[in-house]
Design an enzyme around this catalytic site. Structure first.
Site, PDB file in Angstrom:
ATOM      1  N   HIS A 164       3.268  -5.484   3.774  1.00 28.17           N
ATOM      2  CA  HIS A 164       3.496  -6.098   5.081  1.00 28.17           C
ATOM      3  C   HIS A 164       2.905  -7.479   5.025  1.00 28.17           C
ATOM      4  O   HIS A 164       2.069  -8.024   3.789  1.00 28.17           O
ATOM      5  CB  HIS A 164       2.266  -4.870   5.759  1.00 28.17           C
ATOM      6  CG  HIS A 164       2.565  -3.423   6.525  1.00 28.17           C
ATOM      7  ND1 HIS A 164       3.639  -3.391   7.269  1.00 28.17           N
ATOM      8  CD2 HIS A 164       2.151  -2.681   5.709  1.00 28.17           C
ATOM      9  CE1 HIS A 164       4.065  -2.360   7.364  1.00 28.17           C
ATOM     10  NE2 HIS A 164       3.199  -1.192   6.520  1.00 28.17           N
ATOM     11  N   HIS A 169       1.224  -1.413  -0.136  1.00 30.65           N
ATOM     12  CA  HIS A 169      -0.177  -0.112   0.034  1.00 30.65           C
ATOM     13  C   HIS A 169       1.256   0.925   0.488  1.00 30.65           C
ATOM     14  O   HIS A 169       1.855   1.791   0.535  1.00 30.65           O
ATOM     15  CB  HIS A 169      -1.140  -0.510   0.998  1.00 30.65           C
ATOM     16  CG  HIS A 169      -0.425  -0.167   2.553  1.00 30.65           C
ATOM     17  ND1 HIS A 169      -0.857   0.268   3.267  1.00 30.65           N
ATOM     18  CD2 HIS A 169       0.879  -0.310   3.095  1.00 30.65           C
ATOM     19  CE1 HIS A 169      -0.474   0.715   4.798  1.00 30.65           C
ATOM     20  NE2 HIS A 169       1.490   0.244   4.270  1.00 30.65           N
ATOM     21  N   GLU A 185      -0.409  -5.173  11.883  1.00 31.94           N
ATOM     22  CA  GLU A 185       0.433  -4.112  10.928  1.00 31.94           C
ATOM     23  C   GLU A 185       1.946  -4.583  10.495  1.00 31.94           C
ATOM     24  O   GLU A 185       1.998  -5.474   9.683  1.00 31.94           O
ATOM     25  CB  GLU A 185       0.339  -2.813  10.633  1.00 31.94           C
ATOM     26  CG  GLU A 185       0.882  -2.254   9.469  1.00 31.94           C
ATOM     27  CD  GLU A 185       1.062  -0.811   9.575  1.00 31.94           C
ATOM     28  OE1 GLU A 185       0.345   0.087   8.158  1.00 31.94           O
ATOM     29  OE2 GLU A 185       1.757  -0.267  10.261  1.00 31.94           O
ATOM     30  N   CYS A 236       6.107   6.406   5.286  1.00 27.36           N
ATOM     31  CA  CYS A 236       5.309   5.668   4.040  1.00 27.36           C
ATOM     32  C   CYS A 236       3.789   6.269   3.272  1.00 27.36           C
ATOM     33  O   CYS A 236       3.165   6.034   3.202  1.00 27.36           O
ATOM     34  CB  CYS A 236       3.636   5.117   5.319  1.00 27.36           C
ATOM     35  SG  CYS A 236       4.321   4.358   6.746  1.00 27.36           S
ATOM     36  N   HIS A 292      -1.525 -10.781  -2.147  1.00 28.38           N
ATOM     37  CA  HIS A 292      -1.332 -10.249  -3.122  1.00 28.38           C
ATOM     38  C   HIS A 292      -1.054  -9.630  -3.836  1.00 28.38           C
ATOM     39  O   HIS A 292      -1.058  -9.228  -5.087  1.00 28.38           O
ATOM     40  CB  HIS A 292      -0.435 -12.050  -3.412  1.00 28.38           C
ATOM     41  CG  HIS A 292      -0.047 -12.368  -2.914  1.00 28.38           C
ATOM     42  ND1 HIS A 292       0.034 -13.084  -2.219  1.00 28.38           N
ATOM     43  CD2 HIS A 292       1.736 -12.878  -2.906  1.00 28.38           C
ATOM     44  CE1 HIS A 292       1.256 -14.436  -1.787  1.00 28.38           C
ATOM     45  NE2 HIS A 292       1.858 -13.571  -2.787  1.00 28.38           N
ATOM     46  N   HIS A 311       5.323   0.583  -0.645  1.00 31.41           N
ATOM     47  CA  HIS A 311       5.609  -0.538   0.733  1.00 31.41           C
ATOM     48  C   HIS A 311       4.824  -1.652   1.146  1.00 31.41           C
ATOM     49  O   HIS A 311       3.464  -1.373   0.445  1.00 31.41           O
ATOM     50  CB  HIS A 311       6.792  -0.142   1.760  1.00 31.41           C
ATOM     51  CG  HIS A 311       5.244   0.360   2.865  1.00 31.41           C
ATOM     52  ND1 HIS A 311       4.370   1.719   1.984  1.00 31.41           N
ATOM     53  CD2 HIS A 311       4.628   0.104   4.040  1.00 31.41           C
ATOM     54  CE1 HIS A 311       4.231   1.830   3.293  1.00 31.41           C
ATOM     55  NE2 HIS A 311       3.531   1.071   4.334  1.00 31.41           N
TER      56      HIS A 311
END
Lengths: 143, 143, 143, 143, 143, 143
Positions: free
Chosen positions: F41, F14, F129, F33, F79, F39
């Site tokens: 998680h 995201h 997260e 972010c 994914h 990036h």
């Protein structure tokens, strides 16, 4: 040939400080770990041994290993201040490296009392000081 | 309404001992935790706050919370001996219960400096002393 | 001789896609990991080094290792898209295997800047992409 | 050269009991693990393989490994009683050591069906019976 | 007011099967958990109690709680087959829900023997059957 | 009354960016972010439901819950890039708070299709997260 590992935990406190060095040098070397009144950790110790399977399908007698580790490590170190309560650290700084060496040395010295046969042999000792720091020494590296 | 929790870690040492009581009574009450030179833990602290989502889709400004927890908890307590280094435990036994109360009190007292608006509010503080022992206090229970 | 391991974490995104291959072949090779807009992970990186204990009872200077890993790994990779933000992956598919090779190569190339003496030596790099997938490369296998 | 490890989990029950021995001897050898109606565990199995990176940047085809482990381990052992449901343990005590040997033997026997090329090779099988007990066998030690 | 939680572990086996129902219906309801010879788990039990802090800075006497949980839960259930060894599951299917109810009922019934004062009170019992499945019941919901 | 929680995992990427705001303001609000290429998680999602035990000793049909979570959460989000692949985040910043709201909303909207009776009810959705950041929303707070 098998490797069996058992995990143990104990809580202790320590201070990283070397009496032969100046206070400035100690502070520089050990940072916050040199704070005068010490701090502590929940140490997690992994003891690994290896050997062939015996007739009952086991490589290491867990009860004997527990008894050895209790007597040599958990009882003398658990809920103790390593600097003040453990003679081995009277002149040795209780870094986790030295702690691993000391634990490995104690287990090695008393191994044949607990395991009189040829097998299993002590393989290594591994200490997690925190979830981020792991220290590991092989038994054959220790004299 | 949202609940956001952040986890922090610090290592410290302590001794459970109450100066008003006899040595025997202390030993009986606190067992190994009363050993004279203390022991230590890797404390894991969870701080939970709650509030509505703001326009940027967040309930708690993590940077501000980190700054507050660093200043009020991690710096004064981390790598310290709670009995000797933290004034709040001069006359209070540093059990994990009292530690949770003290952390919660510090965060509550300084909350409005970090979060000047109506939201978020401090919800609770939770301390894991070891992986087996968890202590939890609600902010509204603390005066 | 001692082995010391430190764990680091960073969050990044990637897409497994090989420009020289057809879309069908990429899809077949990488499955969901080939989805066009990518996905991400919380990577956990373990860096292990080994060496003898020095006079202060340490095998690896943790502060220097942290500084090296921050500069070479956490800053360039953390909160980044590996394909778009990291030049090393311009023509190399950022599988976790290639990511481990790249991290190991960077640490090896810059090791002597951080650790100018004979010891400690870099031993291995280990990456957990998820709790179920672990990738490990020895420093001496990397040219 | 790369080592790739994947973690799998299955729940099963077992009883440690050797038919050739007396009840007293079994009780002495296996303690509570000899209780007549058995007990169980959430076994965690780590399968490690190693090999060079192929053109697509992977050392082990995870899908093929999963298919092999599912067929040879998770389906026959998961949610089963190892003594009663798995023929291999008809005359072999299902200690975690023997379980690791059996899993390793099954993977080794069927490896070339799943991985027909020279690489990857099966490296080792590691079983955590509980969070405190780990058993590990190298594939080349198994005939 | 404080909430204190302690974690305990035991390994046991069980089979989900309801004698009043047909084999087909059992299979449909419980799937693999209905396999005739059973399977097992490493159960993790969290017991939470709450109360005010006493003069020694504690909310719950951990030694008494351990003694109670050992006697009522770990000894009768640990290394046992819940269906065959525990009378409470003679006519009750040992799902983790029913297991949590039974544990909570036992602790509640024997609570005043261990904790004769007004505080602490039993708050809840939480069971993790595997890392993915958690079952939780409040003490006041149990009659 | 029982609370049952099941844990699920998915990997996604995201970028925290709000189209209505300037680049400077975005950078200030979301820090790293907000990096342009995003990036990712390994999200861990806990879904909790509650209800009474039915005749077969269960509070929640795990198979139905898994089917619902797979269809509404793991397949559309796993994914994937949340900004580019999930329509719900076209005009909503995919913070973990908004992600938890969206997951909770989807489960609530489709709950009666999976669980047509009065019970169980959806209780809450909790997202980790990373290991340090947890976001939690109650189903009754979502419209």
């Amino acid at each position: 040939m098998f490797r069996v590992t058992r995990r143990y935990r104990f809580a202790a406190s320590h201070r990283l400080h070397c009496a032969q060095l100046s206070d400035e040098r100690n502070q520089q070397l050990y940072g916050k770990c040199n704070n005068p009144y010490g701090h502590g950790h929940n140490y997690e110790v992994e003891v690994s041994a290896w050997g062939p399977l015996n007739a009952s399908g086991r490589a290491v007698d867990a009860e004997r290993l527990d008894e050895l580790v209790n007597r040599q490590v958990l009882e003398p170190f658990g809920h103790r201040n390593l600097n003040a309560d453990v003679k081995s650290f009277e002149h040795v700084v209780p870094t986790s490296e030295n702690l691993a060496v000391e634990i490995c040395r104690r287990l090695k010295e008393n191994w044949s009392g607990a395991f009189p046969g040829e097998w299993p042999k002590l393989d290594r000792v591994r200490i997690a000081e925190t979830a981020r720091n792991i220290f590991e020494v092989k038994a054959h590296e220790i004299e």
